[in-house]
Design a protein around this motif. Structure first.
Motif, PDB file in Angstrom:
ATOM      1  N   ALA A 101       6.907   4.167   4.801  1.00  0.00           N
ATOM      2  CA  ALA A 101       5.650   4.310   4.067  1.00  0.00           C
ATOM      3  C   ALA A 101       4.469   4.162   5.014  1.00  0.00           C
ATOM      4  CB  ALA A 101       5.567   3.271   2.950  1.00  0.00           C
ATOM      5  N   LEU A 102       4.517   3.186   5.898  1.00  0.00           N
ATOM      6  CA  LEU A 102       3.412   2.970   6.830  1.00  0.00           C
ATOM      7  C   LEU A 102       3.254   4.124   7.809  1.00  0.00           C
ATOM      8  CD1 LEU A 102       3.764  -0.858   7.467  1.00  0.00           C
ATOM      9  CD2 LEU A 102       2.015   0.318   6.103  1.00  0.00           C
TER      10      LEU A 102
ATOM     11  N   CYS B  98       0.804  -1.225   0.000  1.00  0.00           N
ATOM     12  CA  CYS B  98       0.000   0.000   0.000  1.00  0.00           C
ATOM     13  C   CYS B  98       0.833   1.269   0.000  1.00  0.00           C
ATOM     14  CB  CYS B  98      -0.956   0.003   1.185  1.00  0.00           C
ATOM     15  SG  CYS B  98      -0.136   0.103   2.794  1.00  0.00           S
ATOM     16  N   GLY B  99       2.117   1.163   0.333  1.00  0.00           N
ATOM     17  CA  GLY B  99       2.961   2.360   0.334  1.00  0.00           C
ATOM     18  C   GLY B  99       2.433   3.406   1.290  1.00  0.00           C
ATOM     19  N   ASP B 100       2.293   4.634   0.817  1.00  0.00           N
ATOM     20  CA  ASP B 100       1.818   5.724   1.671  1.00  0.00           C
ATOM     21  C   ASP B 100       0.299   5.739   1.803  1.00  0.00           C
ATOM     22  OD1 ASP B 100       1.120   6.632  -0.847  1.00  0.00           O
ATOM     23  OD2 ASP B 100       2.200   8.522  -0.698  1.00  0.00           O
ATOM     24  N   GLY B 101      -0.375   4.759   1.216  1.00  0.00           N
ATOM     25  CA  GLY B 101      -1.811   4.606   1.408  1.00  0.00           C
ATOM     26  C   GLY B 101      -2.701   5.339   0.436  1.00  0.00           C
ATOM     27  N   ARG B 102      -2.149   5.857  -0.645  1.00  0.00           N
ATOM     28  CA  ARG B 102      -2.956   6.673  -1.561  1.00  0.00           C
ATOM     29  C   ARG B 102      -4.160   5.933  -2.112  1.00  0.00           C
ATOM     30  NH1 ARG B 102       0.274   6.977  -7.107  1.00  0.00           N
ATOM     31  NH2 ARG B 102       1.246   4.935  -7.059  1.00  0.00           N
TER      32      ARG B 102
ATOM     33  N   LYS C  51       3.906   7.267   7.065  1.00  0.00           N
ATOM     34  CA  LYS C  51       3.225   8.297   6.282  1.00  0.00           C
ATOM     35  C   LYS C  51       1.737   7.979   6.179  1.00  0.00           C
ATOM     36  CE  LYS C  51       6.988  10.010   3.474  1.00  0.00           C
ATOM     37  NZ  LYS C  51       7.417  10.438   2.168  1.00  0.00           N
ATOM     38  N   PHE C  52       1.435   6.720   5.948  1.00  0.00           N
ATOM     39  CA  PHE C  52       0.049   6.260   5.846  1.00  0.00           C
ATOM     40  C   PHE C  52      -0.704   6.551   7.145  1.00  0.00           C
ATOM     41  CE2 PHE C  52      -2.604   2.179   4.838  1.00  0.00           C
ATOM     42  CZ  PHE C  52      -3.716   2.964   4.570  1.00  0.00           C
ATOM     43  N   LYS C  53      -0.115   6.185   8.275  1.00  0.00           N
ATOM     44  CA  LYS C  53      -0.749   6.432   9.573  1.00  0.00           C
ATOM     45  C   LYS C  53      -0.997   7.917   9.796  1.00  0.00           C
ATOM     46  CE  LYS C  53       1.301   2.435  11.838  1.00  0.00           C
ATOM     47  NZ  LYS C  53       2.277   1.988  12.839  1.00  0.00           N
ATOM     48  N   ASN C  54      -0.039   8.762   9.440  1.00  0.00           N
ATOM     49  CA  ASN C  54      -0.202  10.208   9.600  1.00  0.00           C
ATOM     50  C   ASN C  54      -1.310  10.748   8.695  1.00  0.00           C
ATOM     51  OD1 ASN C  54       1.762  10.499  11.582  1.00  0.00           O
ATOM     52  ND2 ASN C  54       3.383  10.760  10.089  1.00  0.00           N
ATOM     53  N   LEU C  55      -1.399  10.243   7.472  1.00  0.00           N
ATOM     54  CA  LEU C  55      -2.468  10.668   6.576  1.00  0.00           C
ATOM     55  C   LEU C  55      -3.829  10.292   7.128  1.00  0.00           C
ATOM     56  CD1 LEU C  55      -0.944   9.781   3.086  1.00  0.00           C
ATOM     57  CD2 LEU C  55      -1.476  12.074   3.954  1.00  0.00           C
ATOM     58  N   ILE C  56      -3.932   9.100   7.702  1.00  0.00           N
ATOM     59  CA  ILE C  56      -5.196   8.668   8.290  1.00  0.00           C
ATOM     60  C   ILE C  56      -5.562   9.541   9.484  1.00  0.00           C
ATOM     61  CG2 ILE C  56      -6.341   6.793   9.535  1.00  0.00           C
ATOM     62  CD1 ILE C  56      -4.758   4.852   7.760  1.00  0.00           C
ATOM     63  N   LYS C  57      -4.585   9.844  10.331  1.00  0.00           N
ATOM     64  CA  LYS C  57      -4.839  10.693  11.503  1.00  0.00           C
ATOM     65  C   LYS C  57      -5.387  12.053  11.105  1.00  0.00           C
ATOM     66  CE  LYS C  57      -1.308   8.810  14.536  1.00  0.00           C
ATOM     67  NZ  LYS C  57      -0.015   9.042  15.168  1.00  0.00           N
ATOM     68  N   ASN C  58      -4.909  12.576   9.981  1.00  0.00           N
ATOM     69  CA  ASN C  58      -5.309  13.910   9.528  1.00  0.00           C
ATOM     70  C   ASN C  58      -6.526  13.894   8.610  1.00  0.00           C
ATOM     71  OD1 ASN C  58      -3.176  15.100  10.945  1.00  0.00           O
ATOM     72  ND2 ASN C  58      -1.763  14.674   9.275  1.00  0.00           N
ATOM     73  N   SER C  59      -7.172  12.753   8.459  1.00  0.00           N
ATOM     74  CA  SER C  59      -8.354  12.669   7.602  1.00  0.00           C
ATOM     75  C   SER C  59      -9.556  12.300   8.454  1.00  0.00           C
ATOM     76  CB  SER C  59      -8.135  11.642   6.494  1.00  0.00           C
ATOM     77  OG  SER C  59      -8.135  10.343   7.047  1.00  0.00           O
ATOM     78  N   LYS C  60     -10.686  12.196   7.817  1.00  0.00           N
ATOM     79  CA  LYS C  60     -11.917  11.833   8.524  1.00  0.00           C
ATOM     80  C   LYS C  60     -12.261  10.372   8.302  1.00  0.00           C
ATOM     81  CE  LYS C  60     -13.604  16.504   8.277  1.00  0.00           C
ATOM     82  NZ  LYS C  60     -14.604  17.436   7.803  1.00  0.00           N
ATOM     83  N   ILE C  61     -11.239   9.563   8.077  1.00  0.00           N
ATOM     84  CA  ILE C  61     -11.433   8.138   7.830  1.00  0.00           C
ATOM     85  C   ILE C  61     -11.361   7.406   9.164  1.00  0.00           C
ATOM     86  CG2 ILE C  61     -10.476   6.088   6.710  1.00  0.00           C
ATOM     87  CD1 ILE C  61      -9.303   7.996   4.609  1.00  0.00           C
TER      88      ILE C  61
END
Length: 90
Positions: free
Chosen positions: A74-75, A49-53, A77-87
């Motif tokens: 990569a994981l 999944c890489g950075d989760g895009r 980055k993925f975790k940080n993207l999830i934290k900053n989203s409404k997912i």
């Protein structure tokens, strides 16, 4: 060879390698595929999944997504993207 591939991706995601790859946007083919067919919301496994895009794109489309990757950078980055989203996270 596996160690070389793992190191390449680790370096790619931690910024050691400068690249022209576009991170953050889902694959165009995935977007086209989901527009072309109407899938019932289901579980999706995103291997590499890489950075989760792609995983984040699918989650925003209400799919239940699990992402797996060998690169700890990569994981993260993925975790940080999830934290900053409404997912929702599981």
């Amino acid at each position: 060879m596996v160690k070389t591939i793992s190191k390449f991706y680790e370096d790619l995601y931690n910024g050691s390698i400068k690249t022209k790859y576009v991170f953050g946007l889902p694959e165009k083919e995935l977007v086209k595929f989901l527009r072309a067919i109407k899938l019932k919301k289901m579980k999706v496994l995103d291997l590499g999944c890489g950075d989760g895009r792609n995983a984040i794109y699918l989650a925003r489309k209400n799919f239940n997504v699990t992402g797996i990757d060998n690169s700890t950078s990569a994981l993260e980055k993925f975790k940080n993207l999830i934290k900053n989203s409404k997912i929702a996270q599981n």
